[in-house]
Write a protein that holds these residues in place. Structure first.
Motif, PDB file in Angstrom:
ATOM      1  N   PHE A 379       0.846  -1.191   0.000  1.00 27.05           N
ATOM      2  CA  PHE A 379       0.000   0.000   0.000  1.00 27.05           C
ATOM      3  C   PHE A 379       0.884   1.244   0.000  1.00 27.05           C
ATOM      4  O   PHE A 379       1.918   1.285   0.657  1.00 27.05           O
ATOM      5  CB  PHE A 379      -0.913  -0.003   1.227  1.00 27.05           C
ATOM      6  N   GLU A 380       0.444   2.275  -0.738  1.00 25.44           N
ATOM      7  CA  GLU A 380       1.275   3.462  -0.951  1.00 25.44           C
ATOM      8  C   GLU A 380       1.384   4.345   0.286  1.00 25.44           C
ATOM      9  O   GLU A 380       2.341   5.114   0.408  1.00 25.44           O
ATOM     10  CB  GLU A 380       0.717   4.280  -2.115  1.00 25.44           C
ATOM     11  N   SER A 381       0.408   4.280   1.159  1.00 24.60           N
ATOM     12  CA  SER A 381       0.416   5.161   2.334  1.00 24.60           C
ATOM     13  C   SER A 381      -0.333   4.511   3.481  1.00 24.60           C
ATOM     14  O   SER A 381      -1.036   3.506   3.310  1.00 24.60           O
ATOM     15  CB  SER A 381      -0.234   6.513   2.002  1.00 24.60           C
ATOM     16  N   ALA A 382      -0.197   5.114   4.663  1.00 22.63           N
ATOM     17  CA  ALA A 382      -0.879   4.607   5.857  1.00 22.63           C
ATOM     18  C   ALA A 382      -2.391   4.719   5.705  1.00 22.63           C
ATOM     19  O   ALA A 382      -3.138   3.839   6.153  1.00 22.63           O
ATOM     20  CB  ALA A 382      -0.405   5.373   7.087  1.00 22.63           C
ATOM     21  N   VAL A 383      -2.857   5.799   5.067  1.00 17.54           N
ATOM     22  CA  VAL A 383      -4.293   5.996   4.880  1.00 17.54           C
ATOM     23  C   VAL A 383      -4.882   4.882   4.027  1.00 17.54           C
ATOM     24  O   VAL A 383      -5.953   4.335   4.343  1.00 17.54           O
ATOM     25  CB  VAL A 383      -4.575   7.374   4.248  1.00 17.54           C
ATOM     26  N   LYS A 384      -4.186   4.515   2.939  1.00 14.46           N
ATOM     27  CA  LYS A 384      -4.700   3.464   2.054  1.00 14.46           C
ATOM     28  C   LYS A 384      -4.688   2.101   2.742  1.00 14.46           C
ATOM     29  O   LYS A 384      -5.597   1.292   2.555  1.00 14.46           O
ATOM     30  CB  LYS A 384      -3.889   3.431   0.760  1.00 14.46           C
ATOM     31  N   MET A 385      -3.668   1.837   3.542  1.00 18.83           N
ATOM     32  CA  MET A 385      -3.647   0.564   4.252  1.00 18.83           C
ATOM     33  C   MET A 385      -4.748   0.525   5.310  1.00 18.83           C
ATOM     34  O   MET A 385      -5.373  -0.519   5.514  1.00 18.83           O
ATOM     35  CB  MET A 385      -2.281   0.327   4.902  1.00 18.83           C
TER      36      MET A 385
END
Length: 486
Positions: A379-385
């Motif tokens: 995942f590209e970022s913490a928000v997406k994960m």
């Protein structure tokens, strides 16, 4: 380049000095007990001392709120906070640099896709309520005690005047030190993780850490703000909210100073915890809220009729508006910085549940089997994960934090040329020899590297009761993460 980007932090420091010096000496100057020039000189000196000697405590909580990981991003965050404070200073309202930097960091979190740490944000916001209330209560208690002493001992007016002047000066000195210790995190905190500075030793007599060097620069910037532009805001605090007697001014400054000290003292935190008592959070609190709370406390003690509620309303609205303005300025400025000026404002941090991460999650007490559907996905970022996790399973904030911390990808490779570049005056020979054992190894996670180093060498292990040693060791780990990063 670092010097250029650091200029926004220095601007923020100047804005803090221009605005918050009023909270330390404003009541004394407003009551005409101390001349502005005298107040400005003492304030400047002790702000710098407080920043360098005791500034580390409150910076940790701010760092957890959002770890700005690129120099361009740190520049924008500090600049946005500084500009919002400067605009409110022009309006002659003593606003909070704590609130402005928090708003700016949240703006960076939204732009970069990083999660805002809810626990840290809750802790910081709760102090925005606790700080003025605590200051008001301390002011009421002190005022009652001082009035009782004056009436009981019948102190002569001229002697009382001398005592009050000396007390205001001492309170201002203590307040300046506390202001530097508590609020320097607002000025330089976002630059700690991206600073190229390293610890230096002065002939083996004493060390000045990279963080202390940053804090010293920030302290000087605050001092310049005090000397050049603080006089106009001092008038608002000193006499705008309500007319203060010299004794009331003394109580206000002492109450404000004690509150700032309570929220920045690592020694006090250690003492309370060692005796099984709840510790006061080390958070950069609002100096403006502390002094306004103290003045209001004494005003309410007199029935509240002498308080200029219109001024109080304006100051309070500034406290609400400031973080919002800072967040919007930060978000918009980051967009222009990255897309128009082509400067890197954040380093993308991917997340992946690797086998090592799954093992760490299991050790923390949560079964990684419930995350099998996401194993190996990047995942590209913490928000997406977080969105992906929320779609598959319901996690408590604590478990979510464990999963994200374990899954954060920061690739590292231990090479001999980088080991040889390490300053042996700062990192000991024993610690360097422990590093050499990992020559050629690669790591997916920073925590994986740290655990391996701690397990294989006692020289890289934290000491439970030695706060200064642990702080120094944390700085060394941060240095190694940046050094060996792929």
């Amino acid at each position: 380049m670092f010097a250029f980007f650091l200029s926004s932090g220095l601007f923020l420091g100047w804005s803090l000095g221009a605005n918050d010096a009023s909270n330390v000496f404003g009541t004394a100057v407003g009551a005409k007990m101390i001349r502005f020039r005298t107040a400005a000189i003492y304030c400047s000196i002790f702000i710098i001392l407080g920043a360098v000697i005791s500034g580390a405590g409150a910076s940790h909580t701010l760092g957890k709120l959002g770890a700005v990981n690129a120099l361009g991003g740190a520049f924008i965050v500090a600049f946005s906070a500084a500009l919002s404070v400067y605009l409110m200073t022009l309006a002659r309202f003593p606003v909070s640099t704590s609130q402005s930097i928090v708003g700016a960091i949240i703006g960076w979190n939204f732009f970069s896709g990083a999660l805002t740490d809810v626990n840290s944000l809750t802790k910081i916001v709760s102090t925005w309520i606790l700080c003025p209330v605590l200051s008001a209560l301390i002011a009421i208690l002190f005022y009652k005690i001082i009035v009782f002493v004056i009436s009981s001992f019948r102190i002569h007016m001229f002697r009382l005047d001398r005592y009050t002047r000396n007390g205001l000066l001492l309170a201002g000195i203590f307040g300046s030190y506390s202001l530097g210790a508590n609020n320097i995190a607002n000025v330089m905190g976002v630059f700690i993780h991206v600073s190229p500075l390293s610890d230096i030793s002065f002939f083996g007599l004493f060390n000045l850490s990279a963080t202390q060097q940053l804090f010293c620069l920030g302290g000087v910037a605050i001092a310049v703000g005090v000397l050049t532009y603080s006089k106009r805001v001092m008038a608002t605090v000193g006499s705008g909210i309500m007319d203060l007697s010299p004794v009331a001014a003394l109580v206000a400054v002492w109450s404000h100073s004690i509150v700032l000290f309570l929220f920045s003292s690592q020694s006090l935190e250690t003492f309370l915890r060692s005796h099984g008592l709840p510790a006061i959070p080390l958070v950069p609190v609002s100096s403006s809220q502390a002094i306004v709370g103290a003045v209001l406390g004494m005003g309410l003690l007199r029935g509240g009729k002498s308080i200029n509620w219109r001024i109080v309303g304006g100051i309070s609205s500034g406290w609400v508006i400031t973080p919002v303005i800072a967040a919007l300025l930060s978000f918009v400025s980051l967009f222009f910085m990255q897309n128009v000026f082509m400067q890197k404002t954040f380093k993308p941090v991917p997340y992946q549940i690797t086998e090592q991460a799954a093992h760490k999650i299991d050790k923390a007490g949560f079964s990684s089997n419930e995350l099998k559907t996401l194993m190996g996905k990047k995942f590209e970022s913490a928000v997406k994960m977080k969105k992906a996790l929320s779609a598959h399973i319901s996690l408590t904030p604590k478990i979510l934090n464990i999963v994200l911390s374990a899954s954060e990808i920061n690739k590292m490779e231990i090479t001999m040329d980088k080991i040889n570049s390490i300053d042996s005056n700062w990192i000991s020979d024993e610690q360097i020899r422990a590093l050499e054992k990992f020559y050629g190894q690669k790591f997916m996670h920073q925590w994986q590297f740290a655990e391996a180093l701690e397990y294989n060498s006692s020289f890289w292990q934290f000491h439970e009761s030695d706060i200064k040693f642990n702080e120094n060791l944390n700085r060394k780990f941060l240095y190694l993460y940046n050094l060996f990063e792929k």
